[in-house]
Scaffold this active site. Structure first.
Site, PDB file in Angstrom:
ATOM      1  N   PHE A 106       0.778  -1.375  -0.450  1.00 29.71           N
ATOM      2  CA  PHE A 106      -0.039   0.005  -0.126  1.00 29.71           C
ATOM      3  C   PHE A 106       0.945   0.912   0.200  1.00 29.71           C
ATOM      4  O   PHE A 106       0.413   2.481  -0.666  1.00 29.71           O
ATOM      5  CB  PHE A 106      -0.890   0.121   1.302  1.00 29.71           C
ATOM      6  CG  PHE A 106      -0.201   0.302   2.465  1.00 29.71           C
ATOM      7  CD1 PHE A 106      -0.621   1.412   2.968  1.00 29.71           C
ATOM      8  CD2 PHE A 106      -0.316  -0.647   3.674  1.00 29.71           C
ATOM      9  CE1 PHE A 106      -0.119   1.876   3.740  1.00 29.71           C
ATOM     10  CE2 PHE A 106       0.717   0.215   4.268  1.00 29.71           C
ATOM     11  CZ  PHE A 106       0.917   1.502   4.963  1.00 29.71           C
ATOM     12  N   LYS A 107       2.086   0.868   0.973  1.00 28.11           N
ATOM     13  CA  LYS A 107       2.609   2.112   0.439  1.00 28.11           C
ATOM     14  C   LYS A 107       3.517   3.120  -0.831  1.00 28.11           C
ATOM     15  O   LYS A 107       3.703   4.264  -0.926  1.00 28.11           O
ATOM     16  CB  LYS A 107       4.320   2.147   1.751  1.00 28.11           C
ATOM     17  CG  LYS A 107       3.919   2.019   2.563  1.00 28.11           C
ATOM     18  CD  LYS A 107       5.651   1.731   3.561  1.00 28.11           C
ATOM     19  CE  LYS A 107       4.914   1.423   4.902  1.00 28.11           C
ATOM     20  NZ  LYS A 107       4.642   0.220   4.557  1.00 28.11           N
ATOM     21  N   ASP A 108       3.089   2.172  -1.995  1.00 25.57           N
ATOM     22  CA  ASP A 108       3.261   2.586  -2.998  1.00 25.57           C
ATOM     23  C   ASP A 108       2.835   4.043  -3.865  1.00 25.57           C
ATOM     24  O   ASP A 108       2.861   5.710  -4.322  1.00 25.57           O
ATOM     25  CB  ASP A 108       2.538   1.747  -4.750  1.00 25.57           C
ATOM     26  CG  ASP A 108       3.748   0.633  -4.518  1.00 25.57           C
ATOM     27  OD1 ASP A 108       5.126   1.119  -4.137  1.00 25.57           O
ATOM     28  OD2 ASP A 108       3.319  -0.275  -4.856  1.00 25.57           O
ATOM     29  N   ALA A 111       3.401   6.858  -1.910  1.00 23.29           N
ATOM     30  CA  ALA A 111       5.716   7.141  -1.630  1.00 23.29           C
ATOM     31  C   ALA A 111       5.283   8.328  -3.289  1.00 23.29           C
ATOM     32  O   ALA A 111       5.873   9.265  -3.219  1.00 23.29           O
ATOM     33  CB  ALA A 111       5.912   5.928  -1.916  1.00 23.29           C
TER      34      ALA A 111
END
Ligand SMILES: *Cc1c(COP(=O)(O)O)cnc(C)c1O
Length: 434
Positions: A106-108, A111
């Site tokens: 999910f951090k995509d 970021a």
């Protein structure tokens, strides 16, 4: 819009400063002065909109005062060329799959969004020196940040990771990229990596010489865009007639993801209740039970992206609810699971429902199964990473040989490059200064 510090000792900042600096001078986290509501009709109409359209509406509410409308839309559309589908697992439990981005976590989303917003402000302000992003990772953040920032002009990224403690798949996601990404292999633990980054931010000489920032969820441009997919998930469930009494469960480490959900709720997203699911690192659950917050060193678990003993966004949650334990405990419940429980949940769900959970998602699923949803309620947990990112653990627990998605295999073909450093600050600082 102004952003104030949760410690209230530093002056308020504008968005540009908050994004470029990450952390306020007094060590507090930035909070927007106002949270703009999204009209009920607009939320109801989201069921027929694309993820990009929904995200654009939410982004304009957060950042529209401080960025040019078209540029912000371009950033949103460029950040989200992938979907975050809601999948039915069993009974009333649904999985929000957040692993369809480039590094399958999910951090995509946060970021990529932050990289583009930072670049927008660097260009707009005419900042004449490069911005250096320091990021400590226990595995997942490094890959998402490195890929989000890859090739963005004017920005260098330094990923600090503990030697021998991240999986080979995770490691290659930030060691094989080259260009503006430098991987620093630290002879120490994740806590040592984080301590080096924190020491760098308060070192006077270093900060006079270079512009430093963070891409962890302390940065407002990194965590707030995570609100996008809560709206998108609601829209998908609404379309299926299942969004009436929604209980949302978030596997949590630094609590950036759930904080974004709480912001979405404050904007008017109809969520009835939130659950924070933890592994054995359960300081938040203890806070819910006792009203006392006692950070402690983290312990290693299968769900290693949640091995956090002092969640940085706890300060934001307190602030959002005026420090009221009563209000926090009324909206959010907590559950915690041991490695044995995580493994048993992964096995049960795989056998009974043919759904592959990763160790983080397993905490989320299990909390919904344990909380006894009422008949009218729908449970939604965030599946925060693709199970293949934790292949060794998943294979062993389920006794399978999980296929590695093509996207991940691509990284593994690249040539690994890193710089080995000790855990002393002097060596790290000398490296940055040259
Ligand atoms: C980062 C991460 C988490 C925890 O998210 P927070 O925003 O830090 O609470 C959970 N699962 C996975 C797979 C992660 O990478």
């Amino acid at each position: 819009m102004k952003y104030y510090s949760t410690n209230r000792q530093s002056p308020a900042a504008n968005l540009e400063e908050a994004v470029i600096k990450s952390l306020a001078g007094d060590g507090g986290l930035y909070m927007p002065e106002r949270i703009r509501a999204v009209d009920r009709d607009v939320i109801a109409a989201m069921r027929d909109k694309s993820f990009q359209e929904i995200a654009d509406t939410v982004a304009q509410a957060f950042f529209g005062d401080d960025m040019d409308t078209q540029s912000l839309s371009d950033i949103v559309y460029d950040t989200l060329p992938f979907e975050t589908p809601v999948v039915h697992v069993n009974d009333r439990i649904y999985s929000l799959e957040l692993f369809h981005g480039p590094t399958l976590a999910f951090k995509d989303v946060g970021a990529r969004f932050m990289a583009r917003v930072l670049s927008y402000f660097i260009l707009r302000s005419g900042l004449d020196r490069e911005v250096n992003v320091l990021v400590a990772t226990s595995g997942d953040t490094g890959g998402a940040v490195a890929n989000g920032f890859l090739g963005v002009p004017g920005i260098n990224v330094f990923v600090l990771y503990p030697k021998g403690k991240v999986s080979p798949i995770q490691e290659c996601q930030f060691t094989t990229l080259g260009k503006n990404i430098t991987a620093l292999e630290i002879d120490g633990t994740f806590d040592d990596c984080q301590a080096l980054v924190k020491a760098a931010f308060v070192d006077g000489e270093l900060n006079r010489n270079m512009q430093l920032t963070s891409a962890n969820s302390i940065n407002v441009a990194r965590f707030l865009p995570q609100a996008f997919y809560y709206f998108n998930a609601f829209a998908q469930l609404d379309k299926a007639g299942k969004a009436g009494n929604l209980v949302v469960c978030v596997p949590s480490g630094n609590f950036g993801n759930i904080t974004a959900g709480l912001f979405a709720h404050r904007m008017g997203l109809p969520v009835k209740h939130f659950i924070a699911a933890n592994n054995r690192n359960d300081v938040f659950l203890e806070y819910l039970r006792t009203g006392r917050y006692r950070p402690r060193p983290s312990v290693e678990t299968y769900a290693n992206a949640m091995d956090v003993g002092n969640p940085s966004n706890f300060a934001r949650i307190l602030d959002l609810f005026g420090n009221s334990h009563e209000r926090i405990a009324a909206l959010i419940s907590g559950y915690r699971y041991t490695d044995e429980e995580i493994a048993a949940t992964m096995r049960d769900v795989y056998r009974a429902h043919r759904y592959l959970l990763d160790p983080h998602g397993a905490c989320g699923y299990r909390a919904l199964a344990d909380c006894r949803l009422e008949p009218a309620e729908t449970g939604l947990f965030l599946e925060t990473a693709h199970p293949a990112k934790f292949k060794e653990t998943v294979d062993r627990i389920l006794d399978i040989d999980l296929e590695i998605p093509a996207k991940l295999q691509e990284f593994m073909k690249g040539e690994k490059k890193n710089v080995a450093l000790g855990k002393d600050f002097g060596g790290f600082k000398a490296f940055l200064m040259k």
